[in-house]
Design a protein around this motif. Structure first.
Motif, short mmCIF file in Angstrom:
data_model
loop_
_atom_site.label_atom_id
_atom_site.label_comp_id
_atom_site.label_asym_id
_atom_site.label_seq_id
_atom_site.Cartn_x
_atom_site.Cartn_y
_atom_site.Cartn_z
N ARG A 119 51.29 46.85 -41.20
CA ARG A 119 49.83 46.65 -41.41
C ARG A 119 48.86 46.63 -40.37
O ARG A 119 47.81 46.97 -40.26
N ARG A 120 49.57 45.60 -39.34
CA ARG A 120 48.82 45.66 -38.01
C ARG A 120 48.50 46.95 -37.40
O ARG A 120 47.58 47.27 -36.84
N GLY A 121 49.72 47.83 -37.51
CA GLY A 121 49.55 49.19 -36.93
C GLY A 121 48.66 50.15 -37.34
O GLY A 121 48.18 51.02 -36.69
N GLY A 149 38.58 52.95 -14.92
CA GLY A 149 38.86 54.12 -15.36
C GLY A 149 40.23 54.37 -15.46
O GLY A 149 40.72 55.24 -16.06
N GLU A 150 41.10 53.71 -15.14
CA GLU A 150 42.48 53.76 -15.05
C GLU A 150 43.07 52.84 -16.49
O GLU A 150 42.79 51.55 -16.56
N ARG A 151 43.77 53.61 -17.05
CA ARG A 151 44.33 52.98 -18.41
C ARG A 151 45.11 51.87 -18.34
O ARG A 151 46.17 51.74 -17.40
N ILE A 152 45.07 50.96 -19.21
CA ILE A 152 46.01 49.82 -19.21
C ILE A 152 46.68 49.93 -20.44
O ILE A 152 46.30 49.87 -21.48
N GLU A 153 47.94 50.24 -20.46
CA GLU A 153 48.62 50.20 -21.64
C GLU A 153 48.84 48.79 -22.40
O GLU A 153 49.81 47.95 -21.82
N LEU A 154 48.71 48.94 -23.73
CA LEU A 154 49.03 47.77 -24.47
C LEU A 154 49.64 48.19 -25.60
O LEU A 154 49.39 49.32 -26.09
N THR A 155 50.47 46.94 -26.22
CA THR A 155 50.90 47.47 -27.43
C THR A 155 50.17 47.24 -28.67
O THR A 155 49.22 46.67 -28.28
N ALA A 156 50.47 47.56 -29.99
CA ALA A 156 49.45 47.25 -31.02
C ALA A 156 49.00 45.99 -31.19
O ALA A 156 47.96 45.49 -31.53
N LYS A 160 45.58 44.03 -30.68
CA LYS A 160 44.77 43.42 -31.87
C LYS A 160 44.68 41.86 -31.41
O LYS A 160 43.58 41.32 -31.40
N LEU A 161 45.48 41.13 -30.42
CA LEU A 161 45.26 39.97 -30.10
C LEU A 161 44.15 39.99 -29.16
O LEU A 161 43.26 38.97 -29.08
N LEU A 162 43.97 40.81 -28.21
CA LEU A 162 42.75 40.92 -27.28
C LEU A 162 41.36 41.12 -28.07
O LEU A 162 40.60 40.39 -27.77
N MET A 173 40.34 29.05 -30.03
CA MET A 173 41.00 29.29 -31.10
C MET A 173 42.48 28.75 -31.30
O MET A 173 43.18 28.63 -30.20
N SER A 174 42.82 28.10 -32.17
CA SER A 174 44.07 27.42 -32.40
C SER A 174 45.05 28.25 -32.43
O SER A 174 44.92 29.67 -32.99
N ILE A 175 46.31 28.14 -32.35
CA ILE A 175 47.52 28.83 -32.52
C ILE A 175 47.91 29.30 -33.81
O ILE A 175 47.90 30.56 -34.07
N ASP A 176 47.44 28.38 -34.74
CA ASP A 176 47.37 28.93 -36.33
C ASP A 176 46.43 30.08 -36.57
O ASP A 176 46.60 30.79 -37.24
N GLU A 177 45.22 29.67 -35.97
CA GLU A 177 44.20 30.80 -36.14
C GLU A 177 44.56 32.33 -35.68
O GLU A 177 44.54 33.25 -36.42
N LEU A 178 45.41 32.14 -34.47
CA LEU A 178 45.74 33.47 -33.89
C LEU A 178 46.92 34.05 -34.57
O LEU A 178 46.84 35.24 -35.00
N LEU A 179 47.86 33.01 -35.17
CA LEU A 179 48.72 33.74 -35.86
C LEU A 179 48.35 34.47 -37.09
O LEU A 179 48.67 35.32 -37.75
N ARG A 180 47.29 33.76 -37.91
CA ARG A 180 46.61 34.18 -39.04
C ARG A 180 45.93 35.51 -38.84
O ARG A 180 46.19 36.57 -39.70
N GLU A 181 45.21 35.58 -37.81
CA GLU A 181 44.02 36.70 -37.67
C GLU A 181 45.04 37.78 -37.04
O GLU A 181 44.64 39.08 -37.27
N VAL A 182 46.10 37.59 -36.21
CA VAL A 182 46.81 38.63 -35.45
C VAL A 182 48.11 39.29 -36.63
O VAL A 182 48.23 40.59 -36.61
N TRP A 183 48.73 38.09 -36.86
CA TRP A 183 50.17 38.48 -37.21
C TRP A 183 49.97 38.36 -39.07
O TRP A 183 50.81 38.97 -39.61
#
Length: 227
Positions: A119-121, A149-156, A160-162, A173-183
């Motif tokens: 779903r995140r992807g 101008g140089e690409r920084i490779e991030l995973t999906a 999403k976290l950024l 942002m709390s850990i619970d908020e980040l878990l809910r928003e990202v995962w």
């Protein structure tokens, strides 16, 4: 079109069980039983997700993950670990895995993790926004992060976290908020997953990850983005 999942598992009974469970859910599944073949398939083909065991003949799962990420593959990866492999879980996440599942796991947990990562992807980023901080530019429409101008490779998951941090600049942002928003609400994860992904982002974005300017920890509360 069915979403494609590559299962990398050398134990025949487990591999067959994974294939059966995933195919019953409507996924197209391919199984390989050694790390060298797995890396070749990841580099040659487009999969929506990889389920990657760590203990493999030919090439271990951590090396497969590292090599795939170093060659620019952002395919979501869930690593399969045995009880007691806490260090391997952390290293796997640091190398760019999106999640992990500890054996033995239930069919329900497996499918919940798989669906959450998929779903995140496939989330639609919308019309796209461009954010800037220091010498870094983040283009959510192009799924792209660049420094001068140089690409920084991030995973999906890292992207999403950024993005979540950028959308809430200056707010703790709390850990619970980040878990809910990202995962997602149905994610079955520990706080360590958040810590590891934040450290990974720091290593990629901060000039000095040990003294971060952007991803700032607030003791006992959570994290704040100050970019």
């Amino acid at each position: 079109m069915k979403e494609r999942i590559l299962v990398v598992e050398d134990e025949p009974t487990i591999a067959t069980g994974l294939r059966d469970d995933l195919e019953l859910e409507g996924f197209a599944v391919e199984v390989v039983d050694d790390g060298t073949a797995a890396l070749s398939r990841i580099l040659e083909e487009k999969f929506d997700l990889v389920l990657l065991d760590l203990m493999l003949p030919g090439m271990d799962g951590l090396t497969v993950c590292r090599e795939a990420r170093s060659k620019g593959r952002r395919t979501p990866i869930i690593i399969l670990t045995a009880k007691g492999q806490e260090v391997d879980k952390v290293v796997g996440l640091e190398l760019g895995a999106d999640d992990y599942i500890t054996k033995p796991f239930s069919r329900r947990e497996l499918l919940a993790r798989v669906k959450a990562v998929l779903r995140r992807g496939r989330e639609d980023p919308g019309p796209g926004k461009v954010y800037g901080f220091a010498d870094i530019t983040v283009d959510t429409g192009r799924f792209e992060v660049t420094r001068r101008g140089e690409r920084i490779e991030l995973t999906a998951t890292e992207f999403k976290l950024l993005q979540v941090f950028l959308e809430h600049r200056g707010r703790v942002m709390s850990i619970d908020e980040l878990l809910r928003e990202v995962w997602g609400r149905d994610a079955i994860l520990t706080d360590r997953v958040v810590y590891t992904h934040i450290n990974h982002l720091r290593n990629k974005l901060e000039e000095n990850p040990q003294e971060p300017r952007f991803l700032v920890g607030v003791r006992g509360v959570g994290y704040r983005f100050d970019g």
